[in-house]
Write an enzyme that holds these catalytic residues in place. Structure first.
Site, PDB file in Angstrom:
ATOM      1  CE1 TYR A 119       0.246  -6.068  -7.389  1.00  0.00           C
ATOM      2  CE2 TYR A 119       2.605  -5.984  -7.025  1.00  0.00           C
ATOM      3  CZ  TYR A 119       1.325  -5.767  -6.583  1.00  0.00           C
ATOM      4  OH  TYR A 119       1.116  -5.240  -5.346  1.00  0.00           O
TER       5      TYR A 119
ATOM      6  CG  ASP B  40      -8.378  -6.619  -6.417  1.00  0.00           C
ATOM      7  OD1 ASP B  40      -8.768  -5.444  -6.308  1.00  0.00           O
ATOM      8  OD2 ASP B  40      -9.144  -7.590  -6.418  1.00  0.00           O
TER       9      ASP B  40
ATOM     10  N   GLY C  26       0.622   7.707  -7.684  1.00  0.00           N
ATOM     11  CA  GLY C  26       0.728   8.304  -8.998  1.00  0.00           C
ATOM     12  C   GLY C  26       2.113   8.816  -9.332  1.00  0.00           C
TER      13      GLY C  26
ATOM     14  CD  GLN D 223      -9.282  -3.641  -8.634  1.00  0.00           C
ATOM     15  OE1 GLN D 223      -9.634  -4.774  -8.959  1.00  0.00           O
ATOM     16  NE2 GLN D 223      -9.860  -2.941  -7.680  1.00  0.00           N
TER      17      GLN D 223
ATOM     18  N   GLY E 258       4.903   6.682  -9.076  1.00  0.00           N
ATOM     19  CA  GLY E 258       5.829   5.580  -9.286  1.00  0.00           C
ATOM     20  C   GLY E 258       6.387   5.030  -8.000  1.00  0.00           C
ATOM     21  CG  LEU E 259       6.543   7.268  -4.432  1.00  0.00           C
ATOM     22  CD1 LEU E 259       5.894   8.119  -3.342  1.00  0.00           C
ATOM     23  CD2 LEU E 259       8.049   7.204  -4.209  1.00  0.00           C
ATOM     24  N   GLY E 260       4.821   3.170  -5.752  1.00  0.00           N
ATOM     25  CA  GLY E 260       4.399   1.778  -5.579  1.00  0.00           C
ATOM     26  C   GLY E 260       5.285   0.853  -6.379  1.00  0.00           C
TER      27      GLY E 260
ATOM     28  CG  LEU F 118      -0.544   0.300   2.584  1.00  0.00           C
ATOM     29  CD1 LEU F 118      -1.747   0.581   3.470  1.00  0.00           C
ATOM     30  CD2 LEU F 118       0.241  -0.862   3.169  1.00  0.00           C
ATOM     31  CB  VAL F 119       1.499   3.898  -2.084  1.00  0.00           C
ATOM     32  CG1 VAL F 119       2.007   5.334  -2.202  1.00  0.00           C
ATOM     33  CG2 VAL F 119       2.623   2.926  -2.414  1.00  0.00           C
TER      34      VAL F 119
END
Lengths: 275, 235
Positions: free
Chosen positions: A254, A247, A219, A249, A221-223, A212-213
């Site tokens: 990934y 999930d 938005g 969506q 690119g941290l994830g 989670l972020v």
């Protein structure tokens, strides 16, 4: 400056099955806002310095005052200031998407990766740091889960789950205001803005959960950086099989990081109590 | 211990359908134990219990029920996991056929385990790594075949011991497949995880075994969730 803006929601984990009292992680689609309006982080700043990698095991740089170092050690193992002092700082702004690959020099051991660094117009220095071994405070995590709309879980259980995880990866935002007094650096504040964890048998397989972020920082690119750094850390530890449950969506998210869905036709299955 | 208490604590045992003692029993009595399960009646305990409650000692059905219930091998061993609350084959059933169930990594022979892996087409694992993997495994089960001394079945689960568990390496020696041993292992492994309070149990199933896991209570891709694995090729 090119910021990666992507529409992602960060659910990795299994479903919130109806009727289950303790849901592990709920679908976070509600937390995903495409962030075009939430660039709280970008616009007002200038002088994006660079993305550095730094190793907490590096000891051969020039320390700051011992006070400053003490404060640092409490919160971070990274040596940004140390790196600056040893002249590794680039002066030209670079884009904030990929960490610099000074891997051999700095990723000798697991440490921290400074993903973003900014100096605000007022002199406040902000850094977003990835760490694979930093302490994650369960109450900070609870606040973060609230922000993305995930149900709360008993803190003692969460603490135990973190302890029993093979790796807990975090994104922390560090803010250091300019020092009022020339010599003494102001106290640095730290906030948890992202997390992911992996369970593993420490030898063959690892499974990533709970990615989670903070919506305010989505938005950018941290994830992607969070997961990518975590995968690198796992690969460095020789874990050959890195898996997760995505999930619907976030499957594409990934895929973009090198994950394959239903590899060789393998299906993810979940047990439901029927009796 | 009153009859009521006993019934409550052995609620997964025998039920006499035409039993007409409504007050204490009906709600607590589950379906009869599966055919073939063995038990050792504790008759003396039974007598004293029946005696103390004053229920008609002459009622044969009641005595049968009580005998069955008094002999319960364990309390709700598979509660929530199987329909009856009992395992499809009991430890005694298995023992009498030469199979010993173990759920501890003590005494596990890594060479024998590797032999089993090789037999089903898994790679042989480096022993140091294998040992490390077992040391960081939350729950495991292996079947010792007494005559040959081999390990003929294995399954394990990893996780955080709180919320999630993943089941890996479920294998049965091909010579012993088709006997229900895979189900035997899975029931026990899941029961163990459930007992530990772990509610989220998942696994990655090859296409040809999805049908094996479904009757055990597994659902694939619930809510569109997909299994994913990192592929170095793709990077």
């Amino acid at each position: 400056m090119a910021m990666v803006c992507s529409t992602v929601s960060f659910l990795v984990l299994p479903p919130h099955f109806s009727g289950r009292p303790s849901c592990n992680v709920a679908c976070s689609s509600s937390c995903c806002s495409v962030a075009s309006s939430s660039h709280a982080y970008c616009p007002a700043s200038r002088n994006i310095v660079s993305i550095l990698t730094s190793s907490h095991q590096q000891r051969h740089h020039h320390p700051l005052t011992s006070d400053a170092l003490d404060k640092r050690d409490l919160r971070t193992k990274a040596g940004l200031w140390d790196s600056i002092r040893s002249g590794l700082l680039k002066t030209s702004p670079t884009s904030v998407t990929e960490p610099e690959r000074k891997e051999d020099e700095f990723d000798l051991v697991e440490g921290e990766v400074v993903l973003v660094e900014k100096v605000q117009t007022d002199g406040t220095v902000e850094k977003i740091v990835f760490a694979s071994g930093a302490e994650v405070d369960v109450y900070e995590l609870e606040l973060l889960c609230d922000k993305v709309g995930w149900p709360r879980r008993p803190p003692s259980k969460v603490a135990a789950a973190l302890r029993n995880s093979y790796m807990v990866a975090s994104l922390h935002l560090y803010r250091q205001p300019p020092s009022a007094d020339g010599d003494i650096p102001a106290l640095e504040k730290r906030e948890l803005i992202g997390m992911a964890r992996a369970t593993s048998d420490h030898a063959f397989n690892a499974t990533i959960w709970d990615v989670l972020v903070d919506p305010l920082y989505q938005g950018q690119g941290l994830g992607k950086a969070l997961v990518e750094q975590m995968v690198r850390a796992l690969l460095r530890r020789d874990i050959g099989n890195i898996t997760l449950f995505a999930d619907a969506q976030v499957v594409d998210f990934y895929k973009g990081l090198g994950f394959e869905a239903d590899p060789e036709g393998i299906k993810g299955m979940f047990w439901y109590p029927r009796y | 211990m009153t009859l009521t208490n006993m019934l409550i604590s052995h609620s997964n045992l025998g039920f006499c359908s035409d039993f007409s003692r409504p007050l204490l029993l009906p709600l607590l009595l589950p379906p009869p134990p599966p055919a073939g399960s063995s038990f050792q009646p504790f008759v003396s305990r039974l007598t004293s219990i029946v005696g103390s409650t004053g229920i008609l000692q002459n009622d044969r059905k009641l005595r049968q029920t009580c005998q069955v219930m008094a002999a319960a091998p364990s309390y709700s061993e598979a509660a929530g996991v199987t329909e009856s609350g009992m395992f499809s084959q009991s430890d005694d059933d298995l023992n009498s056929r030469g199979f010993e169930i173990h759920m501890s990594r003590d005494d596990i022979n890594l060479d024998k385990l590797n032999s089993l892996f090789v037999m089903v087409g898994f790679p042989r694992r480096e022993k140091g790594k294998l040992l490390r993997a077992l040391e960081h495994t939350v729950s495991l089960l292996w079947i010792h075949e007494k005559k040959s001394g081999s390990i003929i079945g294995f399954a394990r689960a990893t996780g955080d011991s709180i919320f999630n568990a993943i089941i890996w390496d479920v294998v049965v020696d091909p010579s012993y497949q088709g006997l229900g041993l895979g189900k035997v292992m899975m029931e026990r492994l899941i029961a163990d995880l459930v007992k530990r309070g772990i509610s989220n149990i998942a696994l990655y199933a090859e296409p040809n075994v999805v049908g094996f896991y479904q009757p055990l209570g597994f659902i694939s891709d619930p809510d569109g969730i997909r299994a994913m694995a990192y592929s170095r090729r793709r990077r």
